[in-house]
Design an enzyme around this catalytic site. Structure first.
Site, PDB file in Angstrom:
ATOM      1  N   TRP A 185      34.343  -1.500   1.817  1.00 50.23           N
ATOM      2  CA  TRP A 185      34.069  -0.066   1.754  1.00 50.23           C
ATOM      3  C   TRP A 185      34.934   0.546   0.653  1.00 50.23           C
ATOM      4  CZ3 TRP A 185      33.604  -2.536   6.510  1.00 50.23           C
ATOM      5  CH2 TRP A 185      32.377  -2.319   7.161  1.00 50.23           C
ATOM      6  N   HIS A 235      31.732   5.627   6.622  1.00 54.22           N
ATOM      7  CA  HIS A 235      30.564   5.449   7.487  1.00 54.22           C
ATOM      8  C   HIS A 235      30.747   6.350   8.710  1.00 54.22           C
ATOM      9  CE1 HIS A 235      32.816   1.672   9.330  1.00 54.22           C
ATOM     10  NE2 HIS A 235      33.605   2.704   9.149  1.00 54.22           N
ATOM     11  N   ARG A 288      31.460   7.139  -0.481  1.00 55.64           N
ATOM     12  CA  ARG A 288      31.968   5.866  -1.003  1.00 55.64           C
ATOM     13  C   ARG A 288      32.162   5.976  -2.502  1.00 55.64           C
ATOM     14  NH1 ARG A 288      28.648   1.264   2.519  1.00 55.64           N
ATOM     15  NH2 ARG A 288      29.041   2.293   4.510  1.00 55.64           N
ATOM     16  N   GLN A 341      24.564   9.030   7.062  1.00 58.57           N
ATOM     17  CA  GLN A 341      24.309   7.928   7.985  1.00 58.57           C
ATOM     18  C   GLN A 341      23.988   8.526   9.354  1.00 58.57           C
ATOM     19  OE1 GLN A 341      27.446   5.000   8.283  1.00 58.57           O
ATOM     20  NE2 GLN A 341      26.763   3.929   6.439  1.00 58.57           N
ATOM     21  N   VAL A 382      31.373  -5.415  15.431  1.00 54.22           N
ATOM     22  CA  VAL A 382      30.352  -5.886  16.384  1.00 54.22           C
ATOM     23  C   VAL A 382      30.374  -7.407  16.475  1.00 54.22           C
ATOM     24  CG1 VAL A 382      28.734  -3.941  16.249  1.00 54.22           C
ATOM     25  CG2 VAL A 382      28.628  -5.766  14.522  1.00 54.22           C
ATOM     26  N   ALA A 435      25.832  -0.909  19.100  1.00 58.54           N
ATOM     27  CA  ALA A 435      25.979   0.165  18.111  1.00 58.54           C
ATOM     28  C   ALA A 435      25.079  -0.155  16.935  1.00 58.54           C
ATOM     29  CB  ALA A 435      27.433   0.254  17.642  1.00 58.54           C
TER      30      ALA A 435
HETATM   31  C1  FA5 Z   1      27.770   0.453   7.770  1.00 58.78           C
HETATM   32  O1  FA5 Z   1      28.211   1.449   7.183  1.00 58.78           O
HETATM   33  C2  FA5 Z   1      28.032   0.212   9.227  1.00 58.78           C
HETATM   34  N1  FA5 Z   1      28.974   1.159   9.710  1.00 58.78           N
HETATM   35  C3  FA5 Z   1      26.736   0.215  10.007  1.00 58.78           C
HETATM   36  C4  FA5 Z   1      26.896  -0.307  11.393  1.00 58.78           C
HETATM   37  C5  FA5 Z   1      27.111   0.578  12.438  1.00 58.78           C
HETATM   38  C6  FA5 Z   1      26.801  -1.675  11.668  1.00 58.78           C
HETATM   39  C7  FA5 Z   1      27.278   0.122  13.737  1.00 58.78           C
HETATM   40  C8  FA5 Z   1      26.947  -2.157  12.947  1.00 58.78           C
HETATM   41  C9  FA5 Z   1      27.151  -1.255  13.963  1.00 58.78           C
HETATM   42  P1  FA5 Z   1      26.416  -0.370   5.717  1.00 58.78           P
HETATM   43  O2  FA5 Z   1      27.534  -0.352   4.754  1.00 58.78           O
HETATM   44  O3  FA5 Z   1      25.398  -1.444   5.570  1.00 58.78           O
HETATM   45  O4  FA5 Z   1      26.923  -0.406   7.193  1.00 58.78           O
HETATM   46  O5  FA5 Z   1      25.672   1.059   5.639  1.00 58.78           O
HETATM   47  C10 FA5 Z   1      24.661   1.394   6.541  1.00 58.78           C
HETATM   48  C11 FA5 Z   1      23.539   2.122   5.815  1.00 58.78           C
HETATM   49  O6  FA5 Z   1      24.066   3.260   5.108  1.00 58.78           O
HETATM   50  C12 FA5 Z   1      22.883   1.292   4.740  1.00 58.78           C
HETATM   51  O7  FA5 Z   1      21.846   0.511   5.292  1.00 58.78           O
HETATM   52  C13 FA5 Z   1      22.319   2.328   3.833  1.00 58.78           C
HETATM   53  O8  FA5 Z   1      21.083   2.810   4.317  1.00 58.78           O
HETATM   54  C14 FA5 Z   1      23.335   3.431   3.934  1.00 58.78           C
HETATM   55  N2  FA5 Z   1      24.224   3.393   2.769  1.00 58.78           N
HETATM   56  C15 FA5 Z   1      25.346   2.663   2.605  1.00 58.78           C
HETATM   57  N3  FA5 Z   1      25.905   2.876   1.403  1.00 58.78           N
HETATM   58  C16 FA5 Z   1      25.123   3.770   0.782  1.00 58.78           C
HETATM   59  C17 FA5 Z   1      25.158   4.417  -0.507  1.00 58.78           C
HETATM   60  N4  FA5 Z   1      26.123   4.197  -1.372  1.00 58.78           N
HETATM   61  N5  FA5 Z   1      24.168   5.293  -0.799  1.00 58.78           N
HETATM   62  C18 FA5 Z   1      23.192   5.537   0.082  1.00 58.78           C
HETATM   63  N6  FA5 Z   1      23.106   4.993   1.297  1.00 58.78           N
HETATM   64  C19 FA5 Z   1      24.052   4.098   1.651  1.00 58.78           C
END
Ligand code: FA5
Length: 350
Positions: free
Chosen positions: A158, A176, A202, A216, A259, A313
């Site tokens: 992250w 997130h 981010r 999110q 998880v 989750a």
């Molecule tokens: C997470 O952030 C985890 N917290 C999700 C999670 C929650 C997993 C609970 C398990 C249990 P990830 O980094 O993949 O996961 O981000 C989740 C979603 O946020 C991505 O699928 C995407 O749709 C969105 N996302 C992430 N980064 C970006 C970005 N830079 N721009 C736009 N959307 C984003």
């Protein structure tokens, strides 16, 4: 020519000249010519000395009478000019009350607001309450209590904006919505069922699929006896409500430190029906979100008995959901405020 005739002639000439004066400035000029100190009518009085004594009184009175009359005519003329000017102005500034008004444009909701509300409504019907949390967050909640300690390599995944905390611990812009898992568990006892929409940040280069600020929606359910089957059933129901009842779903292993097991959840491509297209990059499948069973360590850190309670989750990006539903190619369109794009989205919304 008698002196009286001279007065009458001059009076008659002055009256004609006054009638011909078409505007205010001309009447002022007229005043200077006839009635002012050096005006021709005023100068008549100078002739008094040249007249025989017995005619002087009558001549003086006649000159005065002519002056009074001309002054009255001037006042009348000036008033008429004033009124005419006022009428012209009123006409020029007049409001045509019969003209149709300018239409007031109706506003509409931003696509992110719409998708967030739709997702929360779908989960709301399944018993999930919508809650919100802070965007400026303690690293303790954003990372540590989600089983991502400071020295853990997963923390680097992250790309984080740090905030100068002034010495009250490490503070970040949340990367997130998962820290709300921790906050929710710290503040209430099971059973828990919440969805958490909100902005995340981010330190990422912006491109067609990435933003530095995006939304999110987190989900968390904790109770006695919750299993992976509940997670699968809940997400499948969600995907079908969101993308149509014909959707096939897919769960694959994935890793998130908070998880165990972790999954990535997807559906067959709603654009091509699974045949392969630009949106699904010819794979026929689309990844929707990350999810998993809440790690026992996360439950314990939040004060829940992990031998009694289990939970699941998930976390999804609502902009990307919208892109998949409408086959959009550039996530940056969401926040560049191009009204033409926003109108198109409003018109296309199902
Ligand atoms: C997470 O952030 C985890 N917290 C999700 C999670 C929650 C997993 C609970 C398990 C249990 P990830 O980094 O993949 O996961 O981000 C989740 C979603 O946020 C991505 O699928 C995407 O749709 C969105 N996302 C992430 N980064 C970006 C970005 N830079 N721009 C736009 N959307 C984003």
């Amino acid at each position: 020519m008698t002196a009286q005739q001279g007065i009458d002639d001059l009076r008659a000439e002055a009256v004609r000249a006054l009638e011909a004066a078409g505007e205010m400035e001309a009447t002022r000029q007229w005043y200077r010519e006839y009635l002012g100190d050096k005006g021709s009518v005023s100068l008549l009085t100078r002739q008094i000395g040249t007249l025989p004594r017995e005619e002087r009184k009558a001549f003086g009175e006649a000159v005065n009478a002519a002056k009074t009359e001309l002054a009255a005519l001037l006042a009348e003329k000036q008033e008429r000019l004033d009124t005419a000017a006022l009428n012209d102005r009123i006409l020029a500034e007049a409001l045509d009350v019969t003209l149709p008004g300018r239409p007031v444009e109706r506003g509409f909701l931003h696509p992110t607001t719409r998708i967030v509300r739709e997702v929360c409504d779908i989960f709301g019907k399944m018993g999930f309450q919508t809650v919100e949390g802070p965007e400026v967050e303690y690293a303790k909640y954003n990372f540590d209590m989600l089983n991502i300690p400071a020295d853990h390599p997963a923390r680097d995944v992250w790309d984080t904006f740090h905030v100068d905390s002034g010495g009250v611990g490490e503070i970040v812009m949340r990367t997130h919505t998962s820290p709300m898992q921790v906050r929710t568990m710290l503040s209430q006892k099971p059973p828990v069922r919440v969805v958490v929409p909100g902005r995340c940040y981010r330190y990422e280069a912006t491109d067609a699929t990435h933003l530095a600020m995006f939304y999110q929606i987190e989900g968390l359910a904790v109770d006695e006896g919750i299993t992976l089957a509940d997670l699968k059933g809940t997400l499948t129901e969600f995907a079908r409500q969101m993308f149509g009842s014909a959707r096939k779903t897919r769960f694959r292993c994935d890793f998130f430190p908070f998880v165990e097991p972790g999954v990535d959840f997807g559906i067959d491509c709603p654009i091509c029906g699974g045949k392969g297209c630009r949106v699904c990059k010819q794979t026929g499948w689309i990844e929707l979100l990350g999810a998993g069973m809440v790690h026992p360590r996360v439950l314990e850190m939040a004060g829940y008995d992990s031998t009694k309670y289990t939970g699941f989750a998930f976390g999804m990006g609502p902009e990307r959901l919208t892109m998949l539903r409408y086959g959009l190619s550039d996530i940056r369109d969401f926040y560049t405020n191009d009204v033409r794009w926003l109108r198109q989205m409003d018109a296309a919304w199902l």
